[in-house]
Design an enzyme around this catalytic site. Structure first.
Site, PDB file in Angstrom:
ATOM      1  N   ASN A 193      -2.299  19.090  -1.577  1.00 34.22           N
ATOM      2  CA  ASN A 193      -3.282  18.379  -0.765  1.00 34.22           C
ATOM      3  C   ASN A 193      -2.931  18.379   0.723  1.00 34.22           C
ATOM      4  OD1 ASN A 193      -3.829  15.285   0.364  1.00 34.22           O
ATOM      5  ND2 ASN A 193      -5.606  16.342  -0.457  1.00 34.22           N
TER       6      ASN A 193
ATOM      7  N   LYS B  10       5.702   3.229   8.281  1.00 37.03           N
ATOM      8  CA  LYS B  10       4.532   4.092   8.471  1.00 37.03           C
ATOM      9  C   LYS B  10       3.261   3.238   8.532  1.00 37.03           C
ATOM     10  CE  LYS B  10       4.439   7.488   5.705  1.00 37.03           C
ATOM     11  NZ  LYS B  10       4.274   8.536   4.686  1.00 37.03           N
TER      12      LYS B  10
ATOM     13  N   LYS C 247       0.864  -1.189   0.000  1.00 36.17           N
ATOM     14  CA  LYS C 247       0.000   0.000   0.000  1.00 36.17           C
ATOM     15  C   LYS C 247       0.888   1.221   0.000  1.00 36.17           C
ATOM     16  CE  LYS C 247      -3.966   2.108   0.549  1.00 36.17           C
ATOM     17  NZ  LYS C 247      -3.635   2.772  -0.732  1.00 36.17           N
TER      18      LYS C 247
ATOM     19  N   LYS D 135       5.132   1.729  -3.180  1.00 38.55           N
ATOM     20  CA  LYS D 135       5.078   3.108  -3.700  1.00 38.55           C
ATOM     21  C   LYS D 135       5.298   3.038  -5.201  1.00 38.55           C
ATOM     22  CE  LYS D 135       4.634   7.421  -2.388  1.00 38.55           C
ATOM     23  NZ  LYS D 135       3.836   8.005  -1.304  1.00 38.55           N
TER      24      LYS D 135
ATOM     25  N   GLY E 284      -2.866   8.296  -4.190  1.00 38.71           N
ATOM     26  CA  GLY E 284      -2.232   9.491  -4.753  1.00 38.71           C
ATOM     27  C   GLY E 284      -0.979   9.893  -3.996  1.00 38.71           C
ATOM     28  N   ASP E 285      -0.262  10.841  -4.550  1.00 43.52           N
ATOM     29  CA  ASP E 285       0.886  11.490  -3.902  1.00 43.52           C
ATOM     30  C   ASP E 285       1.098  12.774  -4.703  1.00 43.52           C
ATOM     31  OD1 ASP E 285       3.226  10.871  -1.828  1.00 43.52           O
ATOM     32  OD2 ASP E 285       4.221  11.707  -3.572  1.00 43.52           O
TER      33      ASP E 285
ATOM     34  N   GLN F 132       7.397   3.758   3.755  1.00 43.86           N
ATOM     35  CA  GLN F 132       5.994   3.337   3.840  1.00 43.86           C
ATOM     36  C   GLN F 132       5.822   2.051   4.654  1.00 43.86           C
ATOM     37  OE1 GLN F 132       3.935   5.472   1.622  1.00 43.86           O
ATOM     38  NE2 GLN F 132       2.261   4.791   2.900  1.00 43.86           N
TER      39      GLN F 132
ATOM     40  N   SER G 272      -6.843   5.749   3.923  1.00 38.72           N
ATOM     41  CA  SER G 272      -6.877   4.863   2.751  1.00 38.72           C
ATOM     42  C   SER G 272      -7.241   3.442   3.180  1.00 38.72           C
ATOM     43  CB  SER G 272      -5.510   4.835   2.063  1.00 38.72           C
ATOM     44  OG  SER G 272      -5.405   5.909   1.149  1.00 38.72           O
TER      45      SER G 272
HETATM   46  P1  NAP Z   1       0.587  17.848  -4.105  1.00 38.49           P
HETATM   47  O1  NAP Z   1      -0.869  17.999  -3.824  1.00 38.49           O
HETATM   48  O2  NAP Z   1       1.035  17.549  -5.466  1.00 38.49           O
HETATM   49  O3  NAP Z   1       1.301  19.159  -3.541  1.00 38.49           O
HETATM   50  C1  NAP Z   1       2.687  19.260  -3.476  1.00 38.49           C
HETATM   51  C2  NAP Z   1       3.054  20.670  -3.071  1.00 38.49           C
HETATM   52  O4  NAP Z   1       4.461  20.739  -2.851  1.00 38.49           O
HETATM   53  C3  NAP Z   1       2.747  21.686  -4.164  1.00 38.49           C
HETATM   54  O5  NAP Z   1       2.487  22.925  -3.574  1.00 38.49           O
HETATM   55  C4  NAP Z   1       4.054  21.713  -4.949  1.00 38.49           C
HETATM   56  O6  NAP Z   1       4.274  22.905  -5.687  1.00 38.49           O
HETATM   57  C5  NAP Z   1       5.073  21.594  -3.837  1.00 38.49           C
HETATM   58  N1  NAP Z   1       6.296  20.950  -4.349  1.00 38.49           N
HETATM   59  C6  NAP Z   1       6.387  19.769  -5.016  1.00 38.49           C
HETATM   60  N2  NAP Z   1       7.667  19.505  -5.354  1.00 38.49           N
HETATM   61  C7  NAP Z   1       8.381  20.540  -4.889  1.00 38.49           C
HETATM   62  C8  NAP Z   1       9.744  20.863  -4.927  1.00 38.49           C
HETATM   63  N3  NAP Z   1      10.639  20.044  -5.501  1.00 38.49           N
HETATM   64  N4  NAP Z   1      10.146  22.022  -4.324  1.00 38.49           N
HETATM   65  C9  NAP Z   1       9.243  22.850  -3.730  1.00 38.49           C
HETATM   66  N5  NAP Z   1       7.921  22.583  -3.668  1.00 38.49           N
HETATM   67  C10 NAP Z   1       7.509  21.462  -4.230  1.00 38.49           C
HETATM   68  O7  NAP Z   1       1.207  16.676  -3.185  1.00 38.49           O
HETATM   69  P2  NAP Z   1       0.784  16.229  -1.722  1.00 38.49           P
HETATM   70  O8  NAP Z   1      -0.076  15.043  -1.863  1.00 38.49           O
HETATM   71  O9  NAP Z   1       0.313  17.394  -0.944  1.00 38.49           O
HETATM   72  O10 NAP Z   1       2.180  15.701  -1.151  1.00 38.49           O
HETATM   73  C11 NAP Z   1       3.095  16.568  -0.478  1.00 38.49           C
HETATM   74  C12 NAP Z   1       4.049  15.735   0.372  1.00 38.49           C
HETATM   75  O11 NAP Z   1       3.308  14.950   1.308  1.00 38.49           O
HETATM   76  C13 NAP Z   1       4.897  14.727  -0.394  1.00 38.49           C
HETATM   77  O12 NAP Z   1       6.137  14.580   0.254  1.00 38.49           O
HETATM   78  C14 NAP Z   1       4.115  13.431  -0.246  1.00 38.49           C
HETATM   79  O13 NAP Z   1       4.923  12.284  -0.429  1.00 38.49           O
HETATM   80  C15 NAP Z   1       3.642  13.575   1.186  1.00 38.49           C
HETATM   81  N6  NAP Z   1       2.485  12.762   1.554  1.00 38.49           N
HETATM   82  C16 NAP Z   1       1.313  12.874   0.886  1.00 38.49           C
HETATM   83  C17 NAP Z   1       0.225  12.122   1.294  1.00 38.49           C
HETATM   84  C18 NAP Z   1      -1.130  12.267   0.653  1.00 38.49           C
HETATM   85  O14 NAP Z   1      -2.072  11.672   1.152  1.00 38.49           O
HETATM   86  N7  NAP Z   1      -1.267  13.046  -0.392  1.00 38.49           N
HETATM   87  C19 NAP Z   1       0.362  11.214   2.354  1.00 38.49           C
HETATM   88  C20 NAP Z   1       1.572  11.138   3.039  1.00 38.49           C
HETATM   89  C21 NAP Z   1       2.621  11.919   2.629  1.00 38.49           C
HETATM   90  P3  NAP Z   1       3.987  22.908  -7.279  1.00 38.49           P
HETATM   91  O15 NAP Z   1       2.523  22.812  -7.404  1.00 38.49           O
HETATM   92  O16 NAP Z   1       4.584  24.177  -7.752  1.00 38.49           O
HETATM   93  O17 NAP Z   1       4.699  21.697  -7.824  1.00 38.49           O
END
Ligand code: NAP
Length: 460
Positions: free
Chosen positions: A255, A128, A104, A140, A179-180, A125, A392
């Site tokens: 997100n 976690k 997952k 992943k 998603g991520d 993961q 999830s």
């Molecule tokens: P997202 O919706 O795609 O948002 C990512 C955000 O971070 C956007 O504002 C993006 O800016 C910025 N970003 C991405 N790459 C970057 C970089 N290299 N330098 C500076 N800013 C950057 O993704 P998300 O789901 O929120 O995920 C954010 C983080 O949380 C990731 O590390 C992910 O692995 C982690 N995470 C997510 C989830 C989940 O449920 N979604 C769960 C656990 C952990 P731009 O739009 O300009 O690219």
């Protein structure tokens, strides 16, 4: 005769040497995989006391086995852009560890994606998912596809091609992606449609993060951000602190960031800054979240647009300086290694009291050292951002039972899970002589369950 203490110390030294040797072998076998090696190092450094106390983990070669993915799939993703040109991207899925349940973990679409990034995320993961207390293994995936600037039709053609191949390897009891970065409700929808077409049947449990109308869970969208804030709230409570009236800085505006901001604001905090990959905004009066949501979730615009509507706010190019803004609580929610040693020192000198990692591995190893040395409350990603995968797993449970829980029911379960992860991490840290160190606590609490399951399942 050696005293007990000396025996313990000399044994720990032997264990340290053993761990160093395994790490050296991992380095040799995975050259140039910087992010993966960083994630392994952080976990290994935490495990010395647990290995010293439980020699069966060494005898059973748990470390040597746990760093090797059960399977790493890499595949071609050809698609046709709007101009009729053929484009080729690379797709990945790492099925890292299935000792406690089906693989997952999310899918990331970002040009920086490579095997190292996917393996670091998959490795994290494992622990976690174990921490959540739910029966899910670690996986992943993703692609170096850049969704920015692509039309809706291009996104659809790409995700369909991606899923045509991925569908061979996943399933509700095998591997359940979500998603991520770069993969939200739209991408999940197209992938679900393609999977259904390929399989010729409706398997709701194959993906999570689905739309509410076709098997998604309420509160999944909010889960990672809310969960991070719930986790930090527990850390603060233990020290007599709280979100109310605190100044909070959140990186990113995707997100995780949006819903971390929302929950922090609901708890009475003032969020003064957030960012995207272009730069950050600073609004000393407190960010207007409705504007950020509209710009990012609906209009797909840059965060720089915010200042056009809120002239009292400031926009700065570049991301790292966001950490120079004085705050009580910092929530890095964008991407890996966004807080380095220098940024950590700046945060500390400006009086930060707590850091909660919403993103995966946002702090470098050196930055973590700074926070721990300076007694900043530090919630590591594995624990603090486990809310997303927890909900999830609740989505999978609802799909299996063919029913839907209300937002309040899911949110209450999420809250309880985050409190429990905090308690388990604190307990493990205390048990292994590192009170207050949640990096050690989360790594150990996550590791033990997986290691024990691996042992009883034999050498596989
Ligand atoms: P997202 O919706 O795609 O948002 C990512 C955000 O971070 C956007 O504002 C993006 O800016 C910025 N970003 C991405 N790459 C970057 C970089 N290299 N330098 C500076 N800013 C950057 O993704 P998300 O789901 O929120 O995920 C954010 C983080 O949380 C990731 O590390 C992910 O692995 C982690 N995470 C997510 C989830 C989940 O449920 N979604 C769960 C656990 C952990 P731009 O739009 O300009 O690219």
């Amino acid at each position: 005769m050696k005293t007990m203490e000396k025996m313990k110390q000399s044994y720990t030294k032997e264990v340290q040497e053993y761990v160093d040797a395994v790490y050296e072998a991992v380095k040799k076998r995975n050259p140039n995989e910087e992010e993966f090696l960083q994630a392994v190092k952080e976990v290994f450094d935490s495990l010395i006391p647990v290995l010293a106390k439980n020699p069966q983990y060494i005898k059973q070669a748990i470390l040597e086995r746990i760093v090797e993915p059960e399977r790493l799939i890499s595949f071609r993703v050809p698609w046709v852009d709007d101009q009729g040109n053929v484009q080729v991207n690379r797709g990945f899925r790492v099925q890292f560890n299935s000792a406690i349940g089906p693989y997952k973990g999310g899918l990331r679409f970002h040009p920086s994606v490579n095997a190292s990034i996917i393996k670091f995320l998959g490795f994290e993961q494992i622990f976690k998912n174990s921490l959540t207390g739910q029966p899910i293994g670690g996986g992943k995936g993703g692609s170096d596809f850049d969704p920015k600037g692509k039309s809706d039709a291009e996104i659809m053609r790409f995700t369909q091609s991606f899923m045509s191949e991925l569908s061979r390897y996943i399933g509700p009891d095998i591997d359940v992606p979500a998603g991520d970065i770069g993969v939200g409700a739209r991408e999940i929808g197209y992938m679900f449609g393609q999977y259904k077409k390929m399989r010729g049947g409706y398997e709701a449990g194959v993906l999570t993060g689905k739309g509410i109308g076709y098997g998604g869970s309420l509160a999944r969208k909010e889960a990672t951000g809310y969960g991070t804030v719930y986790f930090v709230e527990e850390m603060l409570k233990d020290k007599g602190l709280r979100f109310k009236d605190s100044v909070v800085t959140v990186s990113g505006s995707g997100n995780v960031s949006i819903y971390a901001m929302e929950k922090a604001m609901q708890l009475g905090a003032k969020v003064v800054a957030c960012s995207d990959s272009g730069g950050y905004i600073y609004d000393k009066n407190g960010i207007n979240l409705d504007t950020v949501k509209r710009l990012k979730e609906i209009e797909n615009k840059r965060i720089s647009e915010y200042v056009k509507e809120h002239p009292e706010a400031l926009y700065f190019e570049g991301c790292t300086d966001i950490w120079s803004i004085p705050c009580d609580i910092a929530l890095p929610c964008a991407t890996q290694n966004e807080i380095d040693e220098q940024s950590a020192k700046l945060l500390v000198s400006n009086g930060v009291k707590a850091v909660g990692e919403g993103a995966n591995m946002p702090s470098t190893l050196e930055a973590i050292e700074v926070f721990l040395d300076q007694d900043v409350l530090f919630g590591p990603a594995k624990a603090a951002n486990a809310g997303g995968v927890s909900v999830s797993a609740l989505e999978m449970a609802q799909n299996s039972m063919r029913l839907s829980w209300t937002f309040e029911e899911v949110d209450a379960k999420l809250h309880e899970i985050m409190k429990n992860i905090y308690r388990e991490s604190v307990k493990a840290a205390e048990e292994y002589d590192a009170p207050g160190n949640l990096v050690v606590g989360a790594n150990i609490a996550g590791f033990v369950k997986v290691a024990d399951a691996m042992i009883v399942q034999g050498i596989i």
